[in-house]
Design an enzyme around this catalytic site. Structure first.
Site, PDB file in Angstrom:
ATOM      1  N   HIS A  92     -23.538 -18.286 -29.387  1.00  0.00           N
ATOM      2  CA  HIS A  92     -23.258 -18.844 -30.616  1.00  0.00           C
ATOM      3  C   HIS A  92     -22.269 -19.573 -30.901  1.00  0.00           C
ATOM      4  O   HIS A  92     -22.332 -20.442 -31.827  1.00  0.00           O
ATOM      5  CB  HIS A  92     -22.952 -17.384 -31.541  1.00  0.00           C
ATOM      6  CG  HIS A  92     -24.265 -16.577 -31.688  1.00  0.00           C
ATOM      7  ND1 HIS A  92     -25.078 -16.411 -32.858  1.00  0.00           N
ATOM      8  CD2 HIS A  92     -24.976 -15.896 -30.780  1.00  0.00           C
ATOM      9  CE1 HIS A  92     -26.032 -15.736 -32.784  1.00  0.00           C
ATOM     10  NE2 HIS A  92     -26.124 -15.308 -31.702  1.00  0.00           N
ATOM     11  N   ASP A  93     -21.131 -19.723 -29.991  1.00  0.00           N
ATOM     12  CA  ASP A  93     -20.037 -20.607 -30.264  1.00  0.00           C
ATOM     13  C   ASP A  93     -20.625 -22.172 -29.596  1.00  0.00           C
ATOM     14  O   ASP A  93     -20.465 -22.980 -30.095  1.00  0.00           O
ATOM     15  CB  ASP A  93     -18.750 -20.171 -29.430  1.00  0.00           C
ATOM     16  CG  ASP A  93     -17.690 -21.395 -29.741  1.00  0.00           C
ATOM     17  OD1 ASP A  93     -17.408 -21.706 -30.835  1.00  0.00           O
ATOM     18  OD2 ASP A  93     -16.963 -21.373 -28.800  1.00  0.00           O
TER      19      ASP A  93
ATOM     20  N   GLY B 145     -19.752 -27.973 -29.804  1.00  0.00           N
ATOM     21  CA  GLY B 145     -20.135 -27.165 -28.594  1.00  0.00           C
ATOM     22  C   GLY B 145     -19.520 -26.002 -28.474  1.00  0.00           C
ATOM     23  O   GLY B 145     -18.793 -25.349 -29.281  1.00  0.00           O
TER      24      GLY B 145
ATOM     25  N   SER C 195     -14.764 -23.032 -32.348  1.00  0.00           N
ATOM     26  CA  SER C 195     -14.931 -23.324 -33.751  1.00  0.00           C
ATOM     27  C   SER C 195     -15.302 -21.935 -34.740  1.00  0.00           C
ATOM     28  O   SER C 195     -14.740 -21.662 -35.425  1.00  0.00           O
ATOM     29  CB  SER C 195     -15.869 -24.273 -34.163  1.00  0.00           C
ATOM     30  OG  SER C 195     -17.203 -24.058 -33.733  1.00  0.00           O
TER      31      SER C 195
ATOM     32  N   SER D 219     -31.294  -8.628 -21.472  1.00  0.00           N
ATOM     33  CA  SER D 219     -31.174  -7.838 -20.498  1.00  0.00           C
ATOM     34  C   SER D 219     -30.175  -6.741 -20.483  1.00  0.00           C
ATOM     35  O   SER D 219     -30.340  -5.619 -20.102  1.00  0.00           O
ATOM     36  CB  SER D 219     -31.121  -8.568 -19.353  1.00  0.00           C
ATOM     37  OG  SER D 219     -31.265  -7.590 -18.086  1.00  0.00           O
TER      38      SER D 219
ATOM     39  N   ASP E 223     -27.904  -4.648 -33.381  1.00  0.00           N
ATOM     40  CA  ASP E 223     -26.983  -3.745 -34.303  1.00  0.00           C
ATOM     41  C   ASP E 223     -27.423  -4.230 -35.984  1.00  0.00           C
ATOM     42  O   ASP E 223     -27.517  -3.299 -36.642  1.00  0.00           O
ATOM     43  CB  ASP E 223     -25.572  -3.918 -34.161  1.00  0.00           C
ATOM     44  CG  ASP E 223     -24.762  -3.158 -33.156  1.00  0.00           C
ATOM     45  OD1 ASP E 223     -25.555  -1.924 -32.731  1.00  0.00           O
ATOM     46  OD2 ASP E 223     -23.959  -3.678 -32.399  1.00  0.00           O
TER      47      ASP E 223
ATOM     48  N   ILE F 112     -27.619  -2.702 -16.987  1.00  0.00           N
ATOM     49  CA  ILE F 112     -27.941  -3.316 -15.900  1.00  0.00           C
ATOM     50  C   ILE F 112     -28.682  -4.703 -16.255  1.00  0.00           C
ATOM     51  O   ILE F 112     -29.352  -4.907 -17.025  1.00  0.00           O
ATOM     52  CB  ILE F 112     -28.915  -2.367 -15.134  1.00  0.00           C
ATOM     53  CG1 ILE F 112     -28.231  -1.100 -14.942  1.00  0.00           C
ATOM     54  CG2 ILE F 112     -29.257  -3.132 -13.703  1.00  0.00           C
ATOM     55  CD1 ILE F 112     -29.251  -0.378 -14.166  1.00  0.00           C
TER      56      ILE F 112
ATOM     57  N   ASP G 282     -30.781  -6.879 -14.980  1.00  0.00           N
ATOM     58  CA  ASP G 282     -32.159  -6.795 -14.219  1.00  0.00           C
ATOM     59  C   ASP G 282     -33.379  -7.425 -14.919  1.00  0.00           C
ATOM     60  O   ASP G 282     -33.118  -7.899 -15.809  1.00  0.00           O
ATOM     61  CB  ASP G 282     -32.565  -5.172 -13.836  1.00  0.00           C
ATOM     62  CG  ASP G 282     -32.801  -4.413 -15.121  1.00  0.00           C
ATOM     63  OD1 ASP G 282     -32.872  -4.846 -16.214  1.00  0.00           O
ATOM     64  OD2 ASP G 282     -32.700  -3.110 -14.941  1.00  0.00           O
TER      65      ASP G 282
END
Length: 364
Positions: free
Chosen positions: A73-74, A86, A90, A203, A208, A225, A227
């Site tokens: 997200h940053d 990028g 920020s 993964s 939430d 894990i 995987d």
């Protein structure tokens, strides 16, 4: 003539040994650890601190999941036309702006959790966010050891809105700036790199805020894990629907206790991505390699690799993957919704016993 040849050979051997020694030379830090570059010594106290006090002693838990989400997200807040630096931190320096973006819903929790550590140490927020993500992932069995480069400058402006994809996005609905980052990822690692780039955290993650009534709901049955189960379980037959409380991007999962995003389900079934998605179902090594390559590119969006210091040797080595690819208990191959037109889905066996519910990920 023979003497000259022997002399040249001995000189070549000596030069090779000197070159090898210079490449393997290690620096001993004040804390006792060794690294290839003295500039990386600043990271060892941070590593010890966050493993103990952010990641609960090295667990692949909620704070790891959220720290990995934060790296994306940053970093993805970048557009050649709209602005954004990028992977520059920020989202920390301008948190009141960026945490209010709809796609960043709930990200303020991990920003708040990392803030005391960022304020405590003499590295930029951009460096800390990517370092914490790489360290956190190392706690998850099956994950690759991620690259970490040090040297991101402090962010000077907030990222513009609309650059972060949302759960309900499909390939064609992803906003233009995101598609540009997608094509950037494709040039670096192909479509497989893009898929692992976008879904790397699913993964080892739980939702939430996609549906706040069921916090801690994992995206696959093995959220602790790293995987390939996500790529198997998302291919199980389910029903897409527009979500609750508005278009949340939630889709009905055929496994009790598990949540599925529209964007994941659509990527698994879109003709442009289905075969690539399917290639990860039993491709642990492939997933690790593509994920590492994609993360390496994502983590330096907006920066020049040549201006940064490689501190990858500070990142711990993850434990091997636990278990093998399988169908959840109570499922058969008839429950797989075949989407790849050119290859059958790999044949898998199910866990023994009756179908069970996937437990939620407990909060930290």
């Amino acid at each position: 003539m023979a003497f000259r040849t022997l002399s040249a050979l001995l000189l070549a051997i000596a030069t090779a040994r000197l070159t090898s020694a210079s490449l393997t030379k290690r620096v001993t830090c004040p804390t006792g650890q060794t690294t290839a570059n003295a500039a990386c010594c600043v990271l060892f106290p941070i590593l010890t601190d966050i493993q103990a006090n952010l990641f609960d002693g090295g667990e692949c838990g909620e704070e790891v999941h959220e720290s990995l989400r934060l790296t994306f997200h940053d970093a993805i807040g970048f557009s050649p036309s709209k602005g954004g630096g990028g992977a520059d931190g920020s989202i920390f320096y301008f948190d009141e702006v960026e945490t209010a973006f709809p796609a960043n819903n709930g990200i303020d929790d991990i920003v708040d959790a990392q803030t005391p550590f960022i304020n405590k140490y003499n590295i930029t927020a951009g460096d800390f966010i990517q370092f914490a993500g790489a360290v956190g992932v190392s706690n998850c069995p099956g994950a690759p050891r991620l690259e970490f480069l040090l040297g991101r400058p402090k962010a000077t402006a907030a990222s513009p809105p609309g650059l972060v994809p949302e759960p309900q996005d499909s390939i064609t609905s992803i906003p233009g700036p995101i598609r540009r980052c997608w094509f950037l990822a494709r040039r670096g690692g192909g479509l497989a790199g893009f898929i692992s780039y976008i879904l790397r955290s699913h993964s080892i993650a739980a939702a939430d805020h996609v549906d706040p009534t069921i916090p801690g709901t994992p995206f696959d049955s093995t959220p602790g894990i790293f995987d390939t189960q996500l790529f198997i379980e998302t291919q199980l037959r389910g029903v897409l629907f527009p979500g609750t409380g508005g278009n949340t991007g939630e889709a009905e999962s055929p496994l009790r206790g598990e949540i599925r995003l529209d964007s994941d389900a659509l990527l698994a079934r879109d003709s442009r991505t289905a075969c690539t998605w399917q290639s990860f179902a039993v491709g642990q090594a492939n997933l690790q390699a593509k994920f590492r390559a994609a993360m390496s590119k994502m983590a330096i969006i907006g920066h020049n690799r040549a201006n940064m210091v490689d501190c990858s040797d500070v990142i711990p080595v993850p434990k091997p993957v636990v278990g093998t690819p399988h169908l959840p208990a109570g499922k058969t191959m008839n429950d797989i919704e075949q989407a790849c037109a050119t290859a059958p889905f790999p044949s898998l066996t199910a866990d023994p016993g009756p179908a069970t519910s996937v437990p939620p990920v407990p909060p930290s």
